[in-house]
Design a protein around this motif. Structure first.
Motif, short mmCIF file in Angstrom:
data_model
loop_
_atom_site.label_atom_id
_atom_site.label_comp_id
_atom_site.label_asym_id
_atom_site.label_seq_id
_atom_site.Cartn_x
_atom_site.Cartn_y
_atom_site.Cartn_z
N UNK A 66 0.82 -1.20 0.00
CA UNK A 66 0.00 0.00 0.00
C UNK A 66 0.86 1.26 0.00
N UNK A 67 1.93 1.23 0.80
CA UNK A 67 2.83 2.39 0.87
C UNK A 67 3.51 2.61 -0.48
N UNK A 68 3.98 1.53 -1.07
CA UNK A 68 4.67 1.65 -2.35
C UNK A 68 3.70 2.08 -3.45
N UNK A 69 2.48 1.58 -3.39
CA UNK A 69 1.46 1.98 -4.35
C UNK A 69 1.09 3.44 -4.21
N UNK A 70 1.02 3.91 -2.97
CA UNK A 70 0.72 5.31 -2.72
C UNK A 70 1.82 6.21 -3.29
N UNK A 128 -0.98 1.75 -12.04
CA UNK A 128 -0.23 0.78 -11.22
C UNK A 128 -0.36 1.10 -9.74
N UNK A 129 -0.23 2.38 -9.38
CA UNK A 129 -0.34 2.77 -7.98
C UNK A 129 -1.71 2.45 -7.40
N UNK A 130 -2.76 2.73 -8.16
CA UNK A 130 -4.12 2.45 -7.70
C UNK A 130 -4.33 0.95 -7.50
N UNK A 131 -3.83 0.15 -8.44
CA UNK A 131 -3.97 -1.31 -8.34
C UNK A 131 -3.22 -1.84 -7.12
N UNK A 132 -2.00 -1.34 -6.90
CA UNK A 132 -1.21 -1.78 -5.75
C UNK A 132 -1.88 -1.43 -4.43
N UNK A 133 -2.43 -0.22 -4.35
CA UNK A 133 -3.15 0.18 -3.14
C UNK A 133 -4.36 -0.71 -2.93
N UNK A 134 -5.10 -1.00 -3.99
CA UNK A 134 -6.30 -1.83 -3.89
C UNK A 134 -5.95 -3.25 -3.44
N UNK A 135 -4.87 -3.81 -4.01
CA UNK A 135 -4.46 -5.17 -3.64
C UNK A 135 -3.99 -5.21 -2.19
N UNK A 136 -3.17 -4.24 -1.81
CA UNK A 136 -2.67 -4.18 -0.44
C UNK A 136 -3.79 -3.96 0.56
#
Length: 265
Positions: A66-70, A128-136
């Motif tokens: 989530x942090x990396x996605x943000x 990519x950031x939105x997807x990473x936040x959603x997955x996390x």
């Protein structure tokens, strides 16, 4: 009324930027692919986090995602709204083009800050950031409630304001110094160092990066607030910090304008 006027003008800037960039579609598409290539290099950090099962101060790899996605999401927002404009501001000062902009019937700081909206290059980072936040978010079992979503969006808005205030400083220094590339490089290095939870740094760096130069608020506080890991003091400071920073930038802007030497003088 004034806010609505500026939002309307911002929408016009965005529309004109889209039209302008669509005239050169090959450049538009190439820019997306180039930024996607840079993004792939950044995603290697994600692979390392999950392969090593990295835990940071009780945060699981899913939470770290989530942090990396943000960070990646805010990189896209910064590139879309501010990056090109800050680069151009330095050139406006050097060439004297700022003279032509001063006479416009609109806030000069607003005009030079958001005149050109980049549309293509931010797309890979934002997706990519939105997807990473959603997955996390899902993997960390954070309740998907209206309150949590609203808090995350509010802290992203706060992060955007702080990003603006911190990253415009090298451009403002160009009013006094001919070459501010060193200051720009420092700001980019600080930005890149913020792609992981700030708990990886010692306590003193955490305090400096939170309360003195509040760069850690940018990519840490939005995930932390939905993980219920922010203290009341940190929440209050997250609200106060962007106001204080913006006031300081306004003061710096006014001093910069006083120091500006017109090309016609």
């Amino acid at each position: 009324m004034e806010l609505r006027r500026h939002l309307y003008i911002l929408a016009l800037f965005a529309k004109n930027s889209v039209i302008s960039q669509m005239e050169y579609r090959a450049n538009f598409i190439t820019g997306i692919f180039v930024e996607a290539a840079f993004l792939m290099a950044k995603l290697l950090y994600v692979v390392i986090v999950f392969k090593t099962n990295l835990h940071i101060d009780g945060l699981t790899p899913d939470a770290i995602l989530m942090f990396m996605g943000t960070h990646i999401l805010l990189t896209g927002i910064y590139m879309g709204l501010f990056y090109n404009n800050f680069q151009r501001l330095t050139e406006y000062v050097r060439s004297g083009m700022l003279d032509l902009m001063i006479v416009k019937p609109i806030s000069l700081q607003f005009l030079v800050s958001v005149r050109y909206i980049e549309v293509g290059m931010p797309i890979p980072n934002i997706i990519a950031g939105s997807v990473m936040v959603a997955i996390g978010w899902s993997a960390s079992e954070i309740p998907f409630t209206f309150l949590n979503v609203a808090l995350f969006i509010a802290f992203m808005f706060i992060a955007t304001i702080i990003t603006y205030c911190i990253m415009i400083i090298p451009a403002l220094l160009s009013f006094w110094f001919v070459n501010t590339s060193a200051a720009s490089e420092i700001s980019y290095s600080v930005w890149d160092a913020n792609n992981m939870p700030y708990m990886i740094y010692n306590k003193w760096i955490q305090r400096i990066g939170t309360f003195f130069i509040p760069v850690f608020i940018i990519t840490n506080f939005a995930p932390l607030v939905v993980l219920h890991k922010l203290t009341r003091v940190e929440i209050v400071w997250a609200i106060v910090a962007p106001i204080v920073l913006f006031v300081l930038i306004r003061v710096l802007w006014k001093q910069a304008m006083k120091a500006y030497s017109s090309s016609n003088l």
